[in-house]
Motif scaffolding. Structure first.
Motif, PDB file in Angstrom:
ATOM      1  N   ASN A  65      -8.954  44.053  -9.476  1.00  0.00           N
ATOM      2  CA  ASN A  65      -8.879  45.462  -9.050  1.00  0.00           C
ATOM      3  C   ASN A  65      -8.746  46.333 -10.290  1.00  0.00           C
ATOM      4  O   ASN A  65      -7.684  46.390 -10.900  1.00  0.00           O
ATOM      5  CB  ASN A  65      -7.699  45.690  -8.100  1.00  0.00           C
ATOM      6  CG  ASN A  65      -7.719  47.065  -7.472  1.00  0.00           C
ATOM      7  OD1 ASN A  65      -8.411  47.969  -7.940  1.00  0.00           O
ATOM      8  ND2 ASN A  65      -6.940  47.251  -6.406  1.00  0.00           N
ATOM      9  N   SER A  66      -9.818  46.996 -10.645  1.00  0.00           N
ATOM     10  CA  SER A  66      -9.852  47.796 -11.873  1.00  0.00           C
ATOM     11  C   SER A  66      -9.578  49.276 -11.625  1.00  0.00           C
ATOM     12  O   SER A  66      -9.839  50.112 -12.483  1.00  0.00           O
ATOM     13  CB  SER A  66     -11.212  47.649 -12.557  1.00  0.00           C
ATOM     14  OG  SER A  66     -12.244  48.115 -11.693  1.00  0.00           O
ATOM     15  N   ASN A  67      -9.018  49.581 -10.469  1.00  0.00           N
ATOM     16  CA  ASN A  67      -8.828  50.983 -10.099  1.00  0.00           C
ATOM     17  C   ASN A  67      -7.355  51.350  -9.940  1.00  0.00           C
ATOM     18  O   ASN A  67      -7.013  52.272  -9.202  1.00  0.00           O
ATOM     19  CB  ASN A  67      -9.581  51.282  -8.793  1.00  0.00           C
ATOM     20  CG  ASN A  67      -9.877  52.769  -8.642  1.00  0.00           C
ATOM     21  OD1 ASN A  67     -10.215  53.441  -9.610  1.00  0.00           O
ATOM     22  ND2 ASN A  67      -9.744  53.282  -7.422  1.00  0.00           N
ATOM     23  N   ILE A  98      -8.705  57.605 -13.891  1.00  0.00           N
ATOM     24  CA  ILE A  98      -8.475  57.251 -12.483  1.00  0.00           C
ATOM     25  C   ILE A  98      -7.532  58.249 -11.820  1.00  0.00           C
ATOM     26  O   ILE A  98      -7.733  58.642 -10.668  1.00  0.00           O
ATOM     27  CB  ILE A  98      -7.887  55.825 -12.386  1.00  0.00           C
ATOM     28  CG1 ILE A  98      -8.870  54.805 -12.965  1.00  0.00           C
ATOM     29  CG2 ILE A  98      -7.557  55.473 -10.929  1.00  0.00           C
ATOM     30  CD1 ILE A  98      -8.261  53.426 -13.187  1.00  0.00           C
TER      31      ILE A  98
END
Length: 324
Positions: A65-67, A98
């Motif tokens: 999960n890069s968010n 983000i």
């Protein structure tokens, strides 16, 4: 699975890092791609100073999960610990991409730029963090430190005073304010603020040191010594010392005699070598509560010291340690 991660988080919050790590690793045995376990292990490893392990867990968490802005923020903190400040800035920028109003990221960018001596950028990011959270005392303190470093003393003073409005028991703000006041040659005010910092944090070694040096700089005193006041009837060689036999005085009205427990002694090294003594000719006495500054010279005083060791039993707070 949710119960397992919650249990690991609870252990971490209680400070049981090794147990939390063990619980998280067991969770990974069940699900090797569990994001929460990887993220928590990255944080735990950071606190345990196992930085390469932290990178490993956080890298894998990012692939899942890069968010998550917090993920990049903690990654930047690990990078700072291995002195990779330029890369840390990149990760903080990713966090801001983000979450544009991410206080922690702007605050930490301010810290990184301060470390890199890029003061204008540090000020810019601290100000941005304060536009998001105007009542953050740490950001105000750190912004004041940048101003102090750049000799913008009035701006620094303003920051520390704002931090003290938010938290009147902020020992660090009092200490930093004392440093600025010293730089402005407002020495008496600096002394007040150093004393307040020590009153709030009696283990504040730098505040003691700066206070002592300030007295030496004023030339009014040539050493600082912790001391205890004694309002008792003293005799020496059958002669009264601090009272007259008639009329008999009340003990609370006696002129106190001063003794030295040598808990704190600040003196210039050159003077110490020259005199062969910690006690100068013009001492400043820093008075302590006799309960916490007992000099142990015999079995009786040792027993009494044991009895009063636990300050909770006496109801003492740190502010009670010093006599004004």
């Amino acid at each position: 699975m949710k119960k397992l991660i919650n249990a690991a988080v609870e252990l971490f919050q209680k400070g049981h890092l090794e147990k939390s790590k063990e619980a998280s690793l067991k969770l990974l045995e069940i699900d090797q791609d569990n994001f929460d376990a990887l993220y928590l292990l990255g944080i735990i490893s950071f606190h345990l100073k196992e930085y390469q392990q932290s990178f490993k867990f956080l890298d894998k968490a990012i692939t899942i999960n890069s968010n998550i802005p917090d993920l990049y923020n903690i990654y930047s903190l690990v990078l700072c610990q291995v002195n990779n400040f330029k890369e840390a800035l990149k990760y903080l920028d990713k966090a801001i991409d983000i979450k544009p109003n991410y206080f922690d990221a702007f605050y930490n960018k301010g810290n990184v730029y301060f470390h890199l001596n890029e003061y204008d950028k540090s000020i810019e990011n601290y100000k941005k963090s304060l536009s998001i959270n105007p009542k953050n005392k740490d950001a105000l303190n750190n912004l004041g430190n940048v101003y102090n470093e750049t000799k913008s003393y009035i701006n620094a003073l303003d920051c520390y005073e704002k931090a003290l409005v938010i938290d009147k028991n902020n020992s660090l703000a009092f200490y930093n304010k004392g440093k600025v006041l010293k730089a402005l040659n407002r020495l008496d005010e600096a002394i007040i603020n150093y004393n307040k910092a020590i009153e709030l944090n009696n283990n504040f070694s730098e505040a003691y040191k700066n206070l002592g040096n300030l007295f030496l700089d004023k030339k009014k005193f040539n050493c600082l010594l912790s001391a205890i006041k004694h309002k008792q009837n003293f005799f020496f060689q059958n002669k009264t010392v601090n009272f007259k036999r008639y009329p008999w005085p009340r003990s609370q009205d006696l002129e106190p005699l001063v003794t030295l427990p040598f808990a704190i002694s600040i003196i210039k090294r050159t003077d110490l070598v020259k005199w062969g003594s910690l006690v100068g000719s013009k001492p400043y006495f820093f008075f302590l509560n006799p309960i916490i500054a007992m000099d142990i010279d015999d079995k009786e005083s040792f027993k009494l010291a044991e009895l009063i060791f636990d300050r909770k039993k006496l109801g003492l707070k740190k502010k009670d340690y010093f006599i004004k």
